[in-house]
Design a protein around this motif. Structure first.
Motif, short mmCIF file in Angstrom:
data_model
loop_
_atom_site.label_atom_id
_atom_site.label_comp_id
_atom_site.label_asym_id
_atom_site.label_seq_id
_atom_site.Cartn_x
_atom_site.Cartn_y
_atom_site.Cartn_z
N PRO A 66 0.83 -1.56 -0.15
CA PRO A 66 -0.03 -0.08 -0.20
C PRO A 66 0.75 1.39 0.03
CG PRO A 66 0.08 -0.91 2.17
CD PRO A 66 0.88 -1.82 1.25
N VAL A 67 2.16 1.02 0.09
CA VAL A 67 3.19 2.39 0.03
C VAL A 67 3.20 2.92 -1.43
CG1 VAL A 67 5.40 3.13 0.68
CG2 VAL A 67 4.04 1.57 2.05
N VAL A 68 2.91 4.35 -1.36
CA VAL A 68 2.92 4.83 -2.62
C VAL A 68 3.76 6.30 -2.43
CG1 VAL A 68 0.90 3.89 -3.62
CG2 VAL A 68 0.77 6.04 -2.35
N HIS A 69 3.98 6.90 -3.68
CA HIS A 69 4.73 8.12 -3.81
C HIS A 69 3.79 8.86 -4.91
CE1 HIS A 69 7.79 11.08 -3.41
NE2 HIS A 69 7.96 11.27 -4.63
N VAL A 70 3.67 10.24 -4.51
CA VAL A 70 2.63 10.91 -5.37
C VAL A 70 3.60 12.29 -5.99
CG1 VAL A 70 0.53 10.31 -4.54
CG2 VAL A 70 1.57 12.13 -3.64
N VAL A 71 3.38 12.56 -7.17
CA VAL A 71 3.78 13.81 -7.71
C VAL A 71 2.98 14.70 -8.14
CG1 VAL A 71 5.46 14.56 -9.30
CG2 VAL A 71 6.27 12.73 -8.10
N CYS A 72 2.92 15.72 -7.97
CA CYS A 72 1.85 16.85 -8.50
C CYS A 72 2.59 17.95 -9.06
CB CYS A 72 0.94 17.13 -7.57
SG CYS A 72 -0.04 16.05 -6.46
N VAL A 73 2.29 18.39 -10.42
CA VAL A 73 2.94 19.41 -11.13
C VAL A 73 1.80 20.55 -11.21
CG1 VAL A 73 4.17 20.32 -13.00
CG2 VAL A 73 4.64 17.87 -12.27
N GLY A 74 2.15 21.67 -10.93
CA GLY A 74 1.25 22.94 -10.91
C GLY A 74 1.90 23.79 -12.08
N ASP A 75 2.11 25.02 -12.06
CA ASP A 75 2.46 25.72 -13.35
C ASP A 75 3.44 25.40 -13.67
OD1 ASP A 75 -0.16 27.06 -12.79
OD2 ASP A 75 0.63 28.76 -11.47
N VAL A 76 3.76 25.61 -14.88
CA VAL A 76 5.11 25.43 -15.81
C VAL A 76 5.33 26.57 -16.72
CG1 VAL A 76 6.17 24.11 -17.23
CG2 VAL A 76 4.95 22.90 -15.42
N GLU A 77 6.53 27.16 -16.76
CA GLU A 77 6.82 28.03 -17.73
C GLU A 77 8.01 27.92 -18.36
OE1 GLU A 77 7.53 33.08 -17.76
OE2 GLU A 77 7.57 31.87 -15.76
N ARG A 78 7.94 27.73 -19.55
CA ARG A 78 9.34 27.44 -20.65
C ARG A 78 9.84 28.87 -20.83
NH1 ARG A 78 5.38 24.12 -23.52
NH2 ARG A 78 5.57 21.97 -22.71
N ALA A 79 11.24 28.95 -20.46
CA ALA A 79 11.79 30.04 -21.17
C ALA A 79 11.94 30.16 -22.36
CB ALA A 79 13.24 30.12 -20.32
N ALA A 80 11.85 31.36 -22.97
CA ALA A 80 11.94 31.45 -24.42
C ALA A 80 13.39 31.78 -24.71
CB ALA A 80 10.95 32.61 -24.93
N ASP A 81 14.20 32.30 -23.94
CA ASP A 81 15.49 32.82 -24.24
C ASP A 81 16.60 32.22 -23.58
OD1 ASP A 81 14.78 33.55 -21.83
OD2 ASP A 81 15.86 35.50 -21.87
N LYS A 82 16.40 30.77 -23.00
CA LYS A 82 17.47 30.16 -22.31
C LYS A 82 16.80 28.72 -21.91
CE LYS A 82 16.53 33.02 -18.28
NZ LYS A 82 16.82 33.83 -17.55
N PHE A 83 17.66 27.74 -21.80
CA PHE A 83 17.46 26.44 -21.50
C PHE A 83 17.07 26.24 -20.09
CE2 PHE A 83 20.47 26.77 -25.18
CZ PHE A 83 19.61 25.99 -26.28
N THR A 84 16.02 26.63 -19.70
CA THR A 84 15.52 26.35 -18.36
C THR A 84 13.87 26.30 -18.41
OG1 THR A 84 15.98 26.72 -16.07
CG2 THR A 84 15.78 28.65 -17.61
N THR A 85 13.29 25.95 -17.29
CA THR A 85 12.05 26.01 -17.10
C THR A 85 11.66 26.37 -15.69
OG1 THR A 85 11.84 23.98 -18.79
CG2 THR A 85 10.17 24.49 -17.03
N GLY A 86 10.57 27.20 -15.58
CA GLY A 86 10.17 27.52 -14.21
C GLY A 86 9.02 26.60 -13.90
N TYR A 87 8.91 26.17 -12.75
CA TYR A 87 7.86 24.93 -12.21
C TYR A 87 7.54 25.29 -10.79
CZ TYR A 87 11.88 22.92 -10.13
OH TYR A 87 12.98 22.89 -9.37
N LYS A 150 10.87 26.72 -8.97
CA LYS A 150 11.75 27.45 -9.80
C LYS A 150 11.14 28.70 -10.41
CE LYS A 150 15.42 27.48 -12.89
NZ LYS A 150 16.12 26.85 -14.09
N VAL A 151 11.24 29.83 -9.88
CA VAL A 151 10.60 31.12 -10.59
C VAL A 151 11.66 31.53 -11.61
CG1 VAL A 151 9.93 33.40 -10.39
CG2 VAL A 151 9.32 31.33 -8.38
N LEU A 152 11.21 31.71 -12.73
CA LEU A 152 12.03 32.29 -13.90
C LEU A 152 12.51 34.05 -13.54
CD1 LEU A 152 11.06 30.68 -17.29
CD2 LEU A 152 12.98 29.85 -15.64
#
Length: 154
Positions: A66-87, A150-152
């Motif tokens: 019965p042991v589980v792990h959960v992951v929830c992703v909220g807002d995601v923002e792709r950077a237009a000018d560099k190789f990174t993502t806000g999440y 991570k805030v861009l």
């Protein structure tokens, strides 16, 4: 958490759980392998509820452990000018159990329906009456809840 500078308070993590579109739940299979699947979940206090068929791979996993792990992703923002993502994300360990009491099942299904299909709640009672006996509902009691963001920079 490796990046302590991105750690967010528990309240932030709970808010991400509340607004995410789906929750990925990771299980352990009977042969010890990982298995993850997205579910439509809703939080109620220290619990997440989701519905599922009454048989299948998730159920086999839960019967094994019965042991589980959960992951929830909220807002995601792709950077237009560099190789990174806000999440923003939330993660938690938990223990999952089948909900067998009809009253609790209906309450959990109502919460799920209010989150995902609020515009047709007038039809809820008829839908539950027709499908309650064949619908599985599970509760994950959450433990070790963490949030991260991570805030861009603009």
């Amino acid at each position: 958490m490796r990046r302590k500078d991105r750690a967010m308070p528990r309240e932030f993590a709970l808010a991400v759980m509340d607004k995410c579109e789906w929750t990925t739940v990771s299980f352990v299979t009977p042969d010890g392998r990982p298995y993850a699947v997205p579910v439509s979940a809703v939080r109620d206090g220290e619990s997440l509820y989701f519905h599922t068929a009454q048989e299948g791979r998730k159920i086999d996993c839960l019967r094994h452990s019965p042991v589980v792990h959960v992951v929830c992703v909220g807002d995601v923002e792709r950077a237009a000018d560099k190789f990174t993502t806000g999440y923003e994300c939330a993660m938690a360990d938990g223990v999952c159990r089948e909900v067998t009491d009809d009253g609790e099942k209906i309450r959990a299904l109502r919460l799920i329906s209010e989150k995902y299909t609020p515009g047709i709640m007038a039809e809820f009672d008829a839908a539950v009456k027709a499908s309650l006996a064949r619908t599985g509902v599970y509760e994950i009691r959450l433990t070790d809840i963490t949030g991260k963001a991570k805030v861009l920079k603009k």
